[in-house]
Design an enzyme around this catalytic site. Structure first.
Site, PDB file in Angstrom:
ATOM      1  N   ASP A 196      61.361  55.044  69.300  1.00 27.50           N
ATOM      2  CA  ASP A 196      62.355  55.707  70.151  1.00 27.50           C
ATOM      3  C   ASP A 196      62.008  55.412  71.612  1.00 27.50           C
ATOM      4  O   ASP A 196      61.387  54.383  71.895  1.00 27.50           O
ATOM      5  CB  ASP A 196      62.457  57.207  69.818  1.00 27.50           C
ATOM      6  CG  ASP A 196      61.149  57.960  70.034  1.00 27.50           C
ATOM      7  OD1 ASP A 196      60.252  57.439  70.745  1.00 27.50           O
ATOM      8  OD2 ASP A 196      61.002  59.079  69.510  1.00 27.50           O
ATOM      9  N   HIS A 246      57.850  56.798  71.650  1.00 23.49           N
ATOM     10  CA  HIS A 246      56.882  56.787  70.532  1.00 23.49           C
ATOM     11  C   HIS A 246      56.826  55.434  69.829  1.00 23.49           C
ATOM     12  O   HIS A 246      57.854  54.795  69.624  1.00 23.49           O
ATOM     13  CB  HIS A 246      57.243  57.876  69.522  1.00 23.49           C
ATOM     14  CG  HIS A 246      57.238  59.244  70.121  1.00 23.49           C
ATOM     15  ND1 HIS A 246      58.378  59.944  70.391  1.00 23.49           N
ATOM     16  CD2 HIS A 246      56.208  60.021  70.536  1.00 23.49           C
ATOM     17  CE1 HIS A 246      58.064  61.113  70.936  1.00 23.49           C
ATOM     18  NE2 HIS A 246      56.748  61.186  71.051  1.00 23.49           N
ATOM     19  N   SER A 282      52.818  64.711  70.216  1.00 21.36           N
ATOM     20  CA  SER A 282      53.777  64.092  69.302  1.00 21.36           C
ATOM     21  C   SER A 282      53.279  62.783  68.696  1.00 21.36           C
ATOM     22  O   SER A 282      53.774  62.370  67.649  1.00 21.36           O
ATOM     23  CB  SER A 282      55.101  63.837  70.029  1.00 21.36           C
ATOM     24  OG  SER A 282      54.880  63.058  71.190  1.00 21.36           O
TER      25      SER A 282
END
Ligand SMILES: *[C@@H]1O[C@H](CO)[C@@H](O)[C@H](O)[C@H]1NC(C)=O
Ligand SMILES: *[C@@H]1O[C@H](CO)[C@@H](O)[C@H](O)[C@H]1NC(C)=O
Ligand SMILES: *[C@@H]1O[C@H](CO)[C@@H](O)[C@H](O)[C@H]1NC(C)=O
Ligand SMILES: *[C@@H]1O[C@H](CO)[C@@H](O)[C@H](O)[C@H]1NC(C)=O
Length: 363
Positions: free
Chosen positions: A328, A331, A41
């Site tokens: 978040d 991340h 991610s």
């Protein structure tokens, strides 16, 4: 995924070949015509959007600072690769689209630019991340790369032209965090922590990564930028989930990350010695010295989405994300991505880039 050869593509190929031979001779700055991205991610730019998974972010407030809005990037704005490839603006000269296409949406001539295969929740091990849903494990990302090579060969018309292109591309690899946070440290879903010590597990992961890098070498890759694992025990979500046993961070997660990175560095050194026509460089993903002033213990957005670590859909976010490390629960913000990218590209410290930064290593 049938590539359609349009007139523009037919024009682009001879131009591309001319520029390739030109950049062979003029090495004053690193003219990299293409950039392939493998990972999780931290690098994903939309590959998970249509998968049944909690690890996807094609909704606001993701992308609030990105020109196209929510794209599937796990960030408010640009990711590290969006910054790193800026200096390699040869592609702009060719009139290619500015950003590297996600594998999921790559079509036709834009694959000459490189392709992003990264997938949120993916790991070195095939089973990693399946607690969140479907993803593209690293092994499958490499298979997808093989598919793209076949498409490039078809568009180019011959293998030697394809090889000339592929050996000049940068191959970025940032993977491994999920083998800890969505595998080893989730014993309710995975048995790895019962089968291996933390030390043995790091050895196994790095051995597998070594084979995966060599497979790409066999597919024509010669310039590898390989990232270690950052301080995964210091994310707001890790602290929320595991509590702390040190002032700031979850030490067992950081210990896993450190063992992995400490085994990866000597591997990179060996690969440079053994595969002498290739260049490998190790990069520290933690972002260098100047982060002290940024907020590090809370996320910019309101978390609770995804598996708990992502922003809630349509939730409010902080006033100024540039003051935060974390967008978040896990991340980085665009602000941190920019610092990390700049560090990987220019740092002269062997702690950040070894043997050399991307700018010097990838000439
Ligand atoms: C992992 O997945 C790849 C295909 O993506 C497969 O070829 C390989 O055998 C799998 N490895 C294991 C250990 O299951
Ligand atoms: C492949 O393409 C290159 C560049 O157009 C050309 O120089 C070369 O002769 C071609 N090789 C073959 C086998 O067609
Ligand atoms: C590099 O070569 C040495 C000597 O042949 C070998 O022992 C080692 O396993 C190789 N390392 C890698 C990563 O290929
Ligand atoms: C956001 O914070 C950064 C870093 O402190 C600062 O440079 C910038 O001016 C701020 N932007 C706004 C709109 O306040």
């Amino acid at each position: 995924m049938e590539p359609k050869l349009k007139l523009m593509e037919l024009v682009a190929i001879p131009v591309l070949l001319a520029l390739l031979s030109l950049s062979n001779k003029a090495n004053a700055c690193p003219h990299v015509p293409c950039y392939f991205v493998f990972g999780d991610s931290l690098s994903d730019n939309g590959n998970n959007n249509n998968f049944p998974t909690l690890a996807k972010v094609n909704y606001p407030p993701y992308g609030i600072d990105f020109p196209q809005g929510p794209t599937g990037r796990f960030c408010n704005g640009r990711n590290m690769h969006d910054f790193i490839r800026l200096p390699f603006s040869l592609s702009q000269l060719l009139g290619f689209k500015d950003n590297i296409p996600a594998f999921a949406t790559s079509r036709g001539r834009n694959i000459f630019n490189g392709v992003n295969y990264a997938s949120g929740s993916a790991g070195i091990r095939n089973e990693t991340g399946s607690n969140l849903g479907v993803c593209i494990p690293f092994n499958q990302q490499i298979k997808n790369h093989k598919t793209i090579i076949s498409m490039i060969t078809k568009l180019m018309g011959n293998y030697s032209a394809t090889n000339l292109l592929l050996k000049q591309c940068i191959y970025s690899v940032q993977i491994g965090s999920n083998d800890y946070i969505n595998n080893y440290f989730r014993p309710e879903f995975y048995e790895t922590s019962r089968r291996f010590t933390l030390s043995k597990y790091a050895t196994l992961l790095v051995q597998q990564l070594s084979l995966q890098l060599k497979t790409r070498y066999n597919y024509g890759a010669r310039k590898f930028a390989v990232y270690g694992i950052g301080q995964i025990g210091c994310t707001p979500y890790a602290i929320l989930m595991y509590g702390t046993n040190r002032p700031d961070c979850v030490s067992k997660l950081n210990k896993g990350a450190t063992l992995f990175s400490n085994r990866l560095k000597p591997l990179i050194h060996q690969l440079n010695n053994n595969l002498t026509d290739a260049k490998f460089t190790y990069l520290n993903p933690s972002g260098g010295p100047d982060l002290a002033t940024l907020v590090r213990d809370t996320s910019c957005c309101t978390i609770g989405g995804g598996g708990g670590e992502l922003c809630l859909p349509d939730s409010k976010s902080c006033k100024n994300s540039s003051k935060y490390l974390f967008w978040d629960g896990v991340h980085p913000t665009e602000a941190l991505n920019k610092i990390v990218a700049n560090n990987a590209y220019t740092s002269e410290s062997p702690l950040d880039a070894s043997p050399l930064n991307i700018q010097l290593a990838m000439r």
